[in-house]
Every structure is written in C-alpha cells, then in structure tokens.
Design a protein around this motif. Sequence first.
Motif, PDB file in Angstrom:
ATOM      1  N   THR A 556       0.814  -1.213   0.000  1.00  0.00           N
ATOM      2  CA  THR A 556       0.000   0.000   0.000  1.00  0.00           C
ATOM      3  C   THR A 556       0.843   1.257   0.000  1.00  0.00           C
ATOM      4  O   THR A 556       0.408   2.293  -0.455  1.00  0.00           O
ATOM      5  CB  THR A 556      -0.878   0.040   1.241  1.00  0.00           C
ATOM      6  OG1 THR A 556      -0.025  -0.112   2.366  1.00  0.00           O
ATOM      7  CG2 THR A 556      -1.891  -1.066   1.229  1.00  0.00           C
ATOM      8  N   LEU A 558       1.503   2.888   2.561  1.00  0.00           N
ATOM      9  CA  LEU A 558       1.087   3.689   3.699  1.00  0.00           C
ATOM     10  C   LEU A 558       1.925   3.314   4.908  1.00  0.00           C
ATOM     11  O   LEU A 558       2.117   2.138   5.199  1.00  0.00           O
ATOM     12  CB  LEU A 558      -0.366   3.372   4.037  1.00  0.00           C
ATOM     13  CG  LEU A 558      -1.402   4.364   3.566  1.00  0.00           C
ATOM     14  CD1 LEU A 558      -2.764   3.835   3.901  1.00  0.00           C
ATOM     15  CD2 LEU A 558      -1.211   5.697   4.262  1.00  0.00           C
ATOM     16  N   LEU A 559       2.393   4.311   5.623  1.00  0.00           N
ATOM     17  CA  LEU A 559       3.242   4.051   6.778  1.00  0.00           C
ATOM     18  C   LEU A 559       2.552   3.141   7.785  1.00  0.00           C
ATOM     19  O   LEU A 559       3.152   2.221   8.337  1.00  0.00           O
ATOM     20  CB  LEU A 559       3.605   5.381   7.449  1.00  0.00           C
ATOM     21  CG  LEU A 559       4.428   5.216   8.707  1.00  0.00           C
ATOM     22  CD1 LEU A 559       5.802   4.772   8.353  1.00  0.00           C
ATOM     23  CD2 LEU A 559       4.485   6.527   9.464  1.00  0.00           C
ATOM     24  N   ASN A 560       1.266   3.374   7.997  1.00  0.00           N
ATOM     25  CA  ASN A 560       0.567   2.616   9.033  1.00  0.00           C
ATOM     26  C   ASN A 560       0.597   1.130   8.749  1.00  0.00           C
ATOM     27  O   ASN A 560       0.855   0.305   9.621  1.00  0.00           O
ATOM     28  CB  ASN A 560      -0.883   3.098   9.141  1.00  0.00           C
ATOM     29  CG  ASN A 560      -0.955   4.578   9.360  1.00  0.00           C
ATOM     30  OD1 ASN A 560      -1.337   5.323   8.484  1.00  0.00           O
ATOM     31  ND2 ASN A 560      -0.552   5.006  10.532  1.00  0.00           N
ATOM     32  N   TRP A 561       0.345   0.787   7.465  1.00  0.00           N
ATOM     33  CA  TRP A 561       0.349  -0.629   7.127  1.00  0.00           C
ATOM     34  C   TRP A 561       1.746  -1.213   7.234  1.00  0.00           C
ATOM     35  O   TRP A 561       1.935  -2.362   7.623  1.00  0.00           O
ATOM     36  CB  TRP A 561      -0.205  -0.835   5.717  1.00  0.00           C
ATOM     37  CG  TRP A 561      -1.686  -0.665   5.697  1.00  0.00           C
ATOM     38  CD1 TRP A 561      -2.367   0.414   5.246  1.00  0.00           C
ATOM     39  CD2 TRP A 561      -2.653  -1.584   6.197  1.00  0.00           C
ATOM     40  NE1 TRP A 561      -3.704   0.231   5.423  1.00  0.00           N
ATOM     41  CE2 TRP A 561      -3.911  -0.988   6.001  1.00  0.00           C
ATOM     42  CE3 TRP A 561      -2.581  -2.833   6.802  1.00  0.00           C
ATOM     43  CZ2 TRP A 561      -5.089  -1.624   6.375  1.00  0.00           C
ATOM     44  CZ3 TRP A 561      -3.748  -3.463   7.161  1.00  0.00           C
ATOM     45  CH2 TRP A 561      -4.986  -2.859   6.952  1.00  0.00           C
ATOM     46  N   ILE A 563       4.102  -0.279   9.313  1.00  0.00           N
ATOM     47  CA  ILE A 563       4.410  -0.504  10.727  1.00  0.00           C
ATOM     48  C   ILE A 563       3.656  -1.727  11.242  1.00  0.00           C
ATOM     49  O   ILE A 563       4.186  -2.515  12.031  1.00  0.00           O
ATOM     50  CB  ILE A 563       4.051   0.733  11.570  1.00  0.00           C
ATOM     51  CG1 ILE A 563       4.855   1.917  11.073  1.00  0.00           C
ATOM     52  CG2 ILE A 563       4.311   0.485  13.015  1.00  0.00           C
ATOM     53  CD1 ILE A 563       6.259   1.942  11.559  1.00  0.00           C
ATOM     54  N   ALA A 564       2.418  -1.889  10.776  1.00  0.00           N
ATOM     55  CA  ALA A 564       1.667  -3.076  11.199  1.00  0.00           C
ATOM     56  C   ALA A 564       2.401  -4.339  10.770  1.00  0.00           C
ATOM     57  O   ALA A 564       2.536  -5.293  11.539  1.00  0.00           O
ATOM     58  CB  ALA A 564       0.264  -3.046  10.611  1.00  0.00           C
ATOM     59  N   LEU A 566       5.559  -4.603  10.301  1.00  0.00           N
ATOM     60  CA  LEU A 566       6.740  -4.698  11.153  1.00  0.00           C
ATOM     61  C   LEU A 566       6.409  -5.356  12.477  1.00  0.00           C
ATOM     62  O   LEU A 566       7.099  -6.246  12.957  1.00  0.00           O
ATOM     63  CB  LEU A 566       7.255  -3.278  11.395  1.00  0.00           C
ATOM     64  CG  LEU A 566       8.725  -3.023  11.577  1.00  0.00           C
ATOM     65  CD1 LEU A 566       9.012  -1.687  10.938  1.00  0.00           C
ATOM     66  CD2 LEU A 566       9.071  -2.950  13.023  1.00  0.00           C
ATOM     67  N   LEU A 567       5.290  -4.908  13.076  1.00  0.00           N
ATOM     68  CA  LEU A 567       4.919  -5.452  14.371  1.00  0.00           C
ATOM     69  C   LEU A 567       4.579  -6.932  14.277  1.00  0.00           C
ATOM     70  O   LEU A 567       4.934  -7.726  15.155  1.00  0.00           O
ATOM     71  CB  LEU A 567       3.714  -4.704  14.938  1.00  0.00           C
ATOM     72  CG  LEU A 567       4.069  -3.500  15.770  1.00  0.00           C
ATOM     73  CD1 LEU A 567       2.823  -2.849  16.289  1.00  0.00           C
ATOM     74  CD2 LEU A 567       4.934  -3.903  16.933  1.00  0.00           C
ATOM     75  N   ILE A 568       3.896  -7.294  13.181  1.00  0.00           N
ATOM     76  CA  ILE A 568       3.550  -8.706  13.024  1.00  0.00           C
ATOM     77  C   ILE A 568       4.825  -9.533  12.909  1.00  0.00           C
ATOM     78  O   ILE A 568       4.948 -10.608  13.508  1.00  0.00           O
ATOM     79  CB  ILE A 568       2.656  -8.906  11.788  1.00  0.00           C
ATOM     80  CG1 ILE A 568       1.313  -8.242  12.022  1.00  0.00           C
ATOM     81  CG2 ILE A 568       2.475 -10.377  11.478  1.00  0.00           C
ATOM     82  CD1 ILE A 568       0.384  -8.337  10.853  1.00  0.00           C
ATOM     83  N   ILE A 571       6.322  -9.881  16.345  1.00  0.00           N
ATOM     84  CA  ILE A 571       5.625 -10.876  17.163  1.00  0.00           C
ATOM     85  C   ILE A 571       6.026 -12.281  16.733  1.00  0.00           C
ATOM     86  O   ILE A 571       6.306 -13.144  17.561  1.00  0.00           O
ATOM     87  CB  ILE A 571       4.100 -10.705  17.037  1.00  0.00           C
ATOM     88  CG1 ILE A 571       3.690  -9.379  17.657  1.00  0.00           C
ATOM     89  CG2 ILE A 571       3.373 -11.846  17.700  1.00  0.00           C
ATOM     90  CD1 ILE A 571       2.233  -9.087  17.484  1.00  0.00           C
TER      91      ILE A 571
ATOM     92  N   LEU B  23       2.177   5.278  15.790  1.00  0.00           N
ATOM     93  CA  LEU B  23       2.637   5.031  14.423  1.00  0.00           C
ATOM     94  C   LEU B  23       1.615   4.249  13.625  1.00  0.00           C
ATOM     95  O   LEU B  23       1.500   4.391  12.423  1.00  0.00           O
ATOM     96  CB  LEU B  23       3.954   4.241  14.451  1.00  0.00           C
ATOM     97  CG  LEU B  23       5.204   5.081  14.654  1.00  0.00           C
ATOM     98  CD1 LEU B  23       6.407   4.184  14.739  1.00  0.00           C
ATOM     99  CD2 LEU B  23       5.381   6.037  13.502  1.00  0.00           C
ATOM    100  N   LEU B  24       0.850   3.416  14.318  1.00  0.00           N
ATOM    101  CA  LEU B  24      -0.126   2.614  13.601  1.00  0.00           C
ATOM    102  C   LEU B  24      -1.340   3.413  13.189  1.00  0.00           C
ATOM    103  O   LEU B  24      -1.981   3.114  12.189  1.00  0.00           O
ATOM    104  CB  LEU B  24      -0.594   1.433  14.468  1.00  0.00           C
ATOM    105  CG  LEU B  24       0.322   0.222  14.536  1.00  0.00           C
ATOM    106  CD1 LEU B  24      -0.263  -0.764  15.506  1.00  0.00           C
ATOM    107  CD2 LEU B  24       0.438  -0.413  13.183  1.00  0.00           C
TER     108      LEU B  24
ATOM    109  N   LEU C  91      -2.703  -5.637  18.036  1.00  0.00           N
ATOM    110  CA  LEU C  91      -1.278  -5.825  17.745  1.00  0.00           C
ATOM    111  C   LEU C  91      -0.419  -5.355  18.914  1.00  0.00           C
ATOM    112  O   LEU C  91       0.526  -6.026  19.322  1.00  0.00           O
ATOM    113  CB  LEU C  91      -0.898  -5.051  16.480  1.00  0.00           C
ATOM    114  CG  LEU C  91      -1.189  -5.750  15.163  1.00  0.00           C
ATOM    115  CD1 LEU C  91      -0.878  -4.823  14.022  1.00  0.00           C
ATOM    116  CD2 LEU C  91      -0.370  -7.002  15.050  1.00  0.00           C
TER     117      LEU C  91
END
Lengths: 581, 102, 160
Positions: A556, A558-561, A563-564, A566-568, A571, B23-24, C91
């Motif tokens: 996308t 988009l930064l938000n996606w 980062i999401a 990244l977090l996934i 985890i 950030l999210l 998350l």
Amino acid sequence: MASTLILLVIGLPWIGALLVWWIGDKRSALQHALAIAFSVASGAAAVVLIFNASASTVISLDAGGVFGQFTFVADGLGVYLAAIATVIGSLAVIFSVNYMHGEKGLGRYYAMVLFFIGGMAGLVLTSNLLLMFLFWEITALCSYALIAFNNDDPKAVAGGIKALIITQLGGIGLLAGALILYSQTGSYDFNQMIANPGLINPQLLAGMAFGCLIAAAAKSAQFPFFTWLPDAMEAPTPISALIHAATMVNAGVYLLARFFPAFEAVPGWKTSVIIVGMVSAFISAIMALFAYDLKRVLAYSTISQLGYMVFAIGCGGIYASQFHLFSHSIFKALLFLSAGAIIHSVGTRDMREMGGLGKKMPFTRVVFIIGALALAGIPILNGFWSKELVLEAGLTNGPVWAYIIMLITAGLTAFYTFRMVWMVFFGKPSEKHVHDAQPAMKVALAPLALGAVVAWLLAGPFASMLQSTLPAHKIHALSTIEIMMEVIKAPATYIALAVVALGLVAWWQRKNLTGIGKAFHWLGYAANNSFGFEAVNKFIVRETQAVAEELRDTQTGLLNWNIAGLLIGLIAVIIILVMGG
Amino acid sequence: MTNIPIIIMLAVLCLVGIGFYALLTTRNLIKVIIALQILVKGGLLALVLAGRIQGQVMVGQSMALTAIVADTIVAVVGLALAVQVRKHHGTIDLKQLTKLKR
Amino acid sequence: MINALVAVAMIICAIQAIRVKKLLTSALWLAGCSAMVALMLYLIGAPEIAVIELSVGAGLVTVLFVFAINIIGDEKPVLEPGIPPLVAWALIILSIGILAYLNLPLLSVVIPDLAEIPMASTTIWNDRMLDVILQVLLIFVGVLGVIGLISDSKAKEINQ
C-alpha cells in the motif's frame, strides 16, 4: 595458481560488464572492443585452468555461520564447462560485433552477456550448493534479460517472462535440495555428500534427487518443461547460440552428472532420468520435423540432443554424456551462429522464404553443412563419436525399449537436419537480396567449424582428466585411439549408421513417400501445438502472473500498514524465540 | 512493587507501546515524528537501565548518547522534510502523499 | 516511591502527546515527557545522560518542533486513523504482552550499588571512540541533508 585463475575466470567478465555499462552507449566502438577483450581474457584464463585441474578445494571464503564456506573446486567437470562457457562466450561476443551493429542499448546487451558468462563459470566451479543456487539464478536472470532484449516487441517479452517463470519454479527444487543438505550434514559442501551418500537419510535423499531432477529438467528444457526454449528464440541469435545451446541449458545436465554417484542408489531415479531424456529427445525430434522457423528447428534439436545427454546419464555413462555435451556445444553454437548470419542477411527466420542461398553465401554454406553433419552423426565429425558413445552406454546399461526409441530419434535427427539444410541452401532460389557472412562473423564461425571436425581428438585426455579429478564418479578412462577402436568395433555403431542412412534416403525419396506423410498429418498438427504441453505451460505462466498481481495490493505504501507489518514480524520472531528456548 | 527495575521496565514498555500505537493510527506527518521520539525515549531508558543493572553505567550511557544524537538528527531531517512536503504538496496527510504509487 | 510517580507522569505526558489535536500542544507535551525521562535517568544513577537528554530532548527538539509547526500551519485536521483502532490495539497488546512476559525474570533483580564510577570522559572518548566518530558523521550528514532540503525552497522563491 588455480585460485587466481578461478577468480579471473569469474571476475573478469563481471568487471567487464560493469565497465561496458558505465561507458555508455555513445561510445559503441569502445564497448565492442572492451567486451571482446574481457571475454577473450576470461576464455584464456579458463583454458589455462584446465591444465591446473585438481580434485581438492582451491578457494575457500568464510561467509559466516549460516552460509558456511564459499568453496570453489577446479575439478574436471567444472573446468571444461567453464572453458566452454567462456570460449564460446567470447566467440559469440565477437559475432555480436557485426550482428548487433547499430543496435540501441548495446551497453545493456554486453553487460548482461558478460555477467552471464561469469555467472555460468561460477556455477560449475563452486562446490557450495547454496552458492550454486545463487549462480543458477543469476544465469536465469541474464537469460530473461537477454531474451526480452527488444523490449518493445511483445513476443520477445512474453518469451522472456515464460522462460523466467518456468526456470525459476524449477530452481525451487534446487533450493530445497540445498536446504536438505544443510539440515542433514551441517554444511552446504556437496563433495562430502557425493563421496558418501549415506550421510543423508534415504527418504530425504530421494526428495533431494527428484528435486534436482525437476530443477535440471526445467533448466535444460526437458520433458515436461520444454516449451520455453522454442519461444526463447526471440532473443538475438548470438544469445541463442551462447545461452540456449552451449551453456545455460547445459547447467541441468551438469547438475545431474555432478550428483550422479549420490543419487544412483535412489530407487526409480535412474529410470526417471532415462524416461525424461528419452521422451524429450523423441518428442522434440518429431516437432522439429514440422517446424518452418529456422531457429525453432535448431531449438528443438537442442532439446533433442540434451535428451540424449540426460539419457546417457541415466544409463550411467557419465563420460559419454559429458563428451556429447562437449561436441554438442561446439556444433550447436556453430549452427546457431551461422543461422544468425543467414537471418541477418536475409531478414527473415522462415525457411520457406529462403532457398538456394548456397551460391551467394559459400562460406556460410560450408560451415553450416559441417555443423549439420555433426548434428546428424556422420562419421569423422565429433557428433558421430559422441553420439555413438551415448548409444553404446544406452545399449549396455539401459533398458532395450529406451535404446530403440533413441535409435529411431537418431534417424529422425538425420531427416530433419537434411530437410533444414535443403530448405535453406538448395532448392528454388529465393528472390531476396543476400550477402555472405561479415568479417567478424567469419572470425567467430571458423574456429567452431574447425572444432567440429577435430575436437573429438581430445577425447582421451578429457577422459583421463575426468578420471583423475572426480574420484567418486568411477570413470574408466581410455585414450583417444582406444575410444576410436571401441566405437568402430561396436555393433551399435553400425546399427546407428544404418538408421541415419535410412533417414537420408527417406529425405532423398521424399516425393515417393508423400503417402506416408499424409497419414501422419495429424502428427503434424499435434507437433505444432507441442503435444499439449504448451497449454500447460501457458496456464502456469498465466496463473503466476495473476497471483503476482493480487499480491501487489499488499504494497500500500502507507506508513501505518508498513508498521503493522513490522509489528507482526516482531511478534512472529519473538514467538519463535520463546518456543525455541 | 518496590522493585525499581520492574517499574522502569513497565514504563519502558508503555512508552514503546504508545509510540507504536501512534505510528499505527496517525495520519499526520508531524505526529509520526513525535511518536518516533517517544519510541526512542523508551529505548534510551531501557539501555541505561540495562547498563546500570550490569554495573557498567558508562557503557550504557555512551550507547544512550549515540541514540540521542541519532534520534535528534532524525527529528531534524524529518521536520525539514515535512516542511518541504507541505510546501510542494500542500498537505501532510499520509494517505494523500501517494505520488509514487502506480 | 518517587520512581513510580515519575514513571506515571512520563506515561501521562506521552499519552497526551499523541491524543491532543493541536500540534503545538502535542509538541509541548513531548517536552514534558522528555523532562520526566531526564528525571528518571537521574534517579537511576546516570546524571550525565540525564543532563544531555534534558537539554536536547526538552530543549532543542521542542524548539525545532515549534518552528516547523509555525511554518506548516496549525489547522486541526480531523482524520480517521490509518488502521482500525481495534486491530492496532490487538497488535500492541500482543507484542507488548509477549515482551512483558519475557521480562518477568526482572522481578528478582536488584540494582547493585555502584562501587566506583569511572569518569564519563574516559569511557566516551577512549573506549567508545567509534561511537563518537559515528555521531560526528551522523551530525554532518544530517546538516547536509537539511541544507539540501531547505535550499530548494530558497531557490524557488528567488526564481519566483
């Protein structure tokens, strides 16, 4: 000594690629000169390397814990293929000076060709399976880039993408093999596995064997992956000569030959190899009978001859297959390059528009006929000796039904070869304005023609080099005279010669045989559709591209996606760490 | 709860969590830079705490110093970028800055 | 006791920094958070870094933010979040929860008393010389970057 030579053989073309690209397309004469200089230098280094061949590891670079040691070995199997790749590469580059004269994007062309030559040399000289996979993919990338070189021609681009997807999917088999090797033995070095196949659990060994067979079949355009090679003929002809006849498609045969001692005990593997080689040889010979595009006939004949090599490996004749590979590289490159000279002067690839070119292109006619005679397996030329060795290996070690089919294929080979020569050089003269091959083309063609006539004399030293540097392959070496005697005395030779003569007679009497020809009309229809495999491969290519388009929606931007994501990933990594303890 | 390290670690985790949450969900470029700052502060605290527990205060502090310098540079360049983006595109909404996407 | 208070104040400042709508207020809450972090660092026993954090975080960065926000203009855009808040919460809780679980052994750790504190200057300039060089390089690169970015607008203004 050998280590510097190996570095030169792989490194010089790569440096040349960077320089040629950096110089830019405005100074094309300098680009031509540099490309020739670097490829010839690399060829010279490879030839010198032949005399320094040894079975032990020559270079060993430590690449850290996971990747192991990047090792390079200069043994017989590797150095002669490296010599073929670089020498025929330099001849193709010399040929390109005339063929690509005035084309746009010359820097991209030469950079890719030189990059490919270095990658191919690296593929055969390394003994680290992961590194071999890396070089494998490099050659696939360069092949795609060069097939689709005329990137405003949609057929060329489609042919390039098809070749890329099919060979990449096959490469997955090689990667799986590499990972299995690492997990079982802790390193990627396959020499220890070849010497001692017992290191690996038998079921995993079987998986590895068939994975390598799939990778080899996809790369060498064997059954059932053979439809990418005829479509790859959209590439400029020196590329077809280099990549799709003399070097890259040999990578699959090299892989099978290299791993043969490790896999020969896997039940069903040798039979599968024999079947793959036999079916490819037979089907492509039939398809070559009905094709009208000159390069397509040569492509089908490449698949057919590679089928011979694969068949020989399946029967245990490693030396026979490698010798046939050696002869085939020379005469097939010769045929392709002279076909390039013809196409360049006539302007079309369709054989029905050629004809009677013999008077106006005498030099080309001579070299083309030499190559064609070698392909058909006429005595004295190198194709004859190697093909007879292959057939002999098949008769002594392989099943009889396979041998009979290969024999029939030899007859078909003679038939379509003479059909090709007749349609191009004899018969009713075409009205096109043609000129003979240009000087640089002649410089490239002459050594190849000479090689087709005399290179078989190297059979003895070649065999002894293979025997001394490949202890695990148990090659029994004879001198050249002994090989000659063996071929002349074997009854298989005369059976094969009889079949070839039958093929010749059939062509000569073709007008009387038109009744039989009509009966096989349906065969022609099936052959033109590649016996249905084209549909399968089109399906694979289409589906892969559809999946890729779907996956594009995840990018996308988009930064938000991001980062999401990244977090996934974080985890996932932490969970794996926690579970791993 | 009189145990100091656990309090500080909880604070660090909260800061990191707040930074990531911002950030999210945020679409404002300036808020993104603020969230980055918060994230790095959490990291700073964790570094110094680790150094202190191991008894090597100075090592932890020098690493934290590097982190502060890097983070400040990021803030500086990021803000300069934000100013330019505002000038050229007229918006600092992330969803509308998609000129590179096909 | 005081550690807990400072920690709670820090977290409140951070939450407010990302919650308020006006950007200027947000930058000021960030300054407050920096101050609390500096205090916390001092309480841990690292006074040098506390001072640096106070002056840089609460001083330099805040001033930069105020400048930038003044240039950009501080209208209050009402924007829906980029990712649905529920997904974001899930998350965050998942990742932070796992990290917290990994940190449980900390319950048994006690901060040791410092026997002897070496000089900050020796550590920074001798032991971690590479870090210092890296920082100098970073600052240099950052300055170049900002000059490159800002000069574009000046050239455009001159042209217009």
